[in-house]
Design a protein around this motif. Structure first.
Motif, short mmCIF file in Angstrom:
data_model
loop_
_atom_site.label_atom_id
_atom_site.label_comp_id
_atom_site.label_asym_id
_atom_site.label_seq_id
_atom_site.Cartn_x
_atom_site.Cartn_y
_atom_site.Cartn_z
N VAL A 1 -10.96 10.67 2.97
CA VAL A 1 -9.88 10.01 2.82
C VAL A 1 -8.80 10.51 2.10
CG1 VAL A 1 -11.24 7.82 3.17
CG2 VAL A 1 -10.91 8.66 0.76
N PHE A 2 -9.00 11.49 1.36
CA PHE A 2 -7.84 12.18 0.49
C PHE A 2 -7.90 13.72 0.90
CE2 PHE A 2 -9.64 9.00 -2.50
CZ PHE A 2 -8.59 8.06 -2.48
N LEU B 1 -0.79 5.45 -4.70
CA LEU B 1 -2.28 5.79 -5.52
C LEU B 1 -2.12 6.82 -6.65
CD1 LEU B 1 -4.61 6.13 -2.19
CD2 LEU B 1 -4.74 4.32 -3.90
N LYS C 1 0.70 -1.42 0.09
CA LYS C 1 0.12 -0.06 -0.20
C LYS C 1 0.74 1.32 -0.19
CE LYS C 1 -3.91 -2.46 0.62
NZ LYS C 1 -5.12 -2.48 -0.47
N ARG D 1 -2.11 8.72 1.04
CA ARG D 1 -3.46 9.45 0.28
C ARG D 1 -3.32 10.75 0.14
NH1 ARG D 1 -6.78 8.81 4.57
NH2 ARG D 1 -5.47 7.40 6.01
N LYS D 2 -2.48 11.47 0.82
CA LYS D 2 -2.15 12.85 0.71
C LYS D 2 -1.60 13.23 -0.49
CE LYS D 2 -1.77 14.39 5.55
NZ LYS D 2 -0.95 15.16 6.58
N TYR E 1 -4.70 2.18 3.00
CA TYR E 1 -3.38 3.06 2.35
C TYR E 1 -2.91 4.02 3.48
CZ TYR E 1 -4.23 1.16 -2.14
OH TYR E 1 -4.42 0.26 -3.20
N VAL F 1 -2.80 12.03 -3.38
CA VAL F 1 -3.73 12.25 -4.58
C VAL F 1 -4.23 13.60 -4.58
CG1 VAL F 1 -5.93 11.48 -5.00
CG2 VAL F 1 -4.43 9.77 -4.10
N PHE G 1 -9.80 2.22 1.30
CA PHE G 1 -8.96 3.38 1.03
C PHE G 1 -8.43 3.63 2.30
CE2 PHE G 1 -11.61 4.73 -2.36
CZ PHE G 1 -10.67 4.74 -3.64
N ASN G 2 -8.76 3.52 3.44
CA ASN G 2 -8.09 3.64 4.80
C ASN G 2 -7.00 2.55 5.19
OD1 ASN G 2 -8.96 5.92 5.63
ND2 ASN G 2 -10.44 4.92 7.09
#
Length: 283
Positions: A166-167, A90, A87, A145-146, A140, A148, A137-138
């Protein structure tokens, strides 16, 4: 406990779990076995056999019948085989959209995750419900996630709320296809509302009903050269002539049509300045 078949009959083993008591901590625990997972009726051998069958060209219903389980159990085992990738990545521009899935999965709609920058499918999820997507998504790390920057989606509210959670650094962008689809639907509703005000035997009613596709067509694709006979007009007419007649008779339809066509033109030309033009925004 369900095992694989013997001849044509399913093999079921009746097992009693032994309970142990620890005198030191005064707690109890159950005996474990590698044959079957905890609190599961289907043995691991049956699960492995189902996974092997999923690699072949077989329907889930057929696999379920061959192993004496339900199609839902087959779908659940399929979910357990999802790629446990690292993970650590993304896409910078992530697209979220659903599509009609098979009836044997837990939810009828599945989710397609696309890397728009690389123009390829990133992942496919079997469930579009917010709880499942949030768990996915969590998984990751937050730092991944930041990264994205953009999330494109339709106007399905759970997707928008999910992306905000989540983003944290992503800009939410509604897919232009769904915006055009919404405008097309609303323009068609306006045409129908105008028809409801008319007598069903009137000329205007019949023209609005018969030529409903013309207002929805891009105006630069309408044929103004080819003329043909029309039972509602005395002279030879073209598609452009019919459109002019509609817009001349119904001012409300003309105002909505002009906005719709301006939007289509700006989308076709990727003209952001045209979208931000005050004239278009006020129309």
């Amino acid at each position: 406990m369900l095992f694989n078949r013997v001849n044509t009959n399913p093999l079921i083993l009746m097992v009693k779990n032994q309970r142990f008591f620890c005198k030191h901590c005064e707690s109890t625990f159950m005996a474990k076995t590698p044959i079957v997972d905890k609190e599961c009726f289907i043995s691991n051998d049956v699960k492995r056999s189902i996974v092997l069958n999923l690699c072949e060209t077989k329907s889930m219903d057929l696999i379920a019948r061959e192993h004496c389980v339900s199609p839902t159990s087959v779908a659940r085992i399929l979910r357990l085989t999802e790629d446990r990738r690292r993970k650590n990545y993304l896409p910078r521009i992530l697209s979220i959209d659903e599509f009609k899935s098979v009836n044997t999965v837990d939810a009828s709609m599945s989710v397609n995750l696309t890397d728009l920058e690389g123009s390829h499918i990133f992942d496919i999820l079997v469930d579009r419900r917010q709880r499942y997507l949030f768990e996915y998504f969590n998984s990751y790390p937050l730092k991944v996630r930041k990264r994205v920057e953009y999330v494109t989606t339709d106007m399905y509210r759970p997707y928008i709320d999910l992306a905000k959670k989540v983003f944290p650094n992503a800009n939410i962008v509604v897919d232009k296809f769904h915006i055009v689809q919404l405008l097309t639907r609303e323009l068609n509703k306006l045409r129908i509302n105008e028809m409801k005000k008319l007598n069903t035997r009137s000329k205007e009613y019949k023209i609005l009903k018969r030529y409903w596709k013309i207002p929805l067509t891009k105006n630069w694709e309408l044929n103004s050269i080819y003329f043909y006979k029309n039972r509602h007009f005395k002279n030879m007419t073209s598609s452009v002539d019919i459109l002019d007649y509609m817009l001349g008779k119904f001012p409300n339809l003309k105002e909505a049509y002009d906005f719709y066509q301006n939007f289509l033109l700006s989308i076709s030309n990727n003209d952001v300045a045209m979208l931000e033009d005050d004239v278009i925004l006020k129309s």
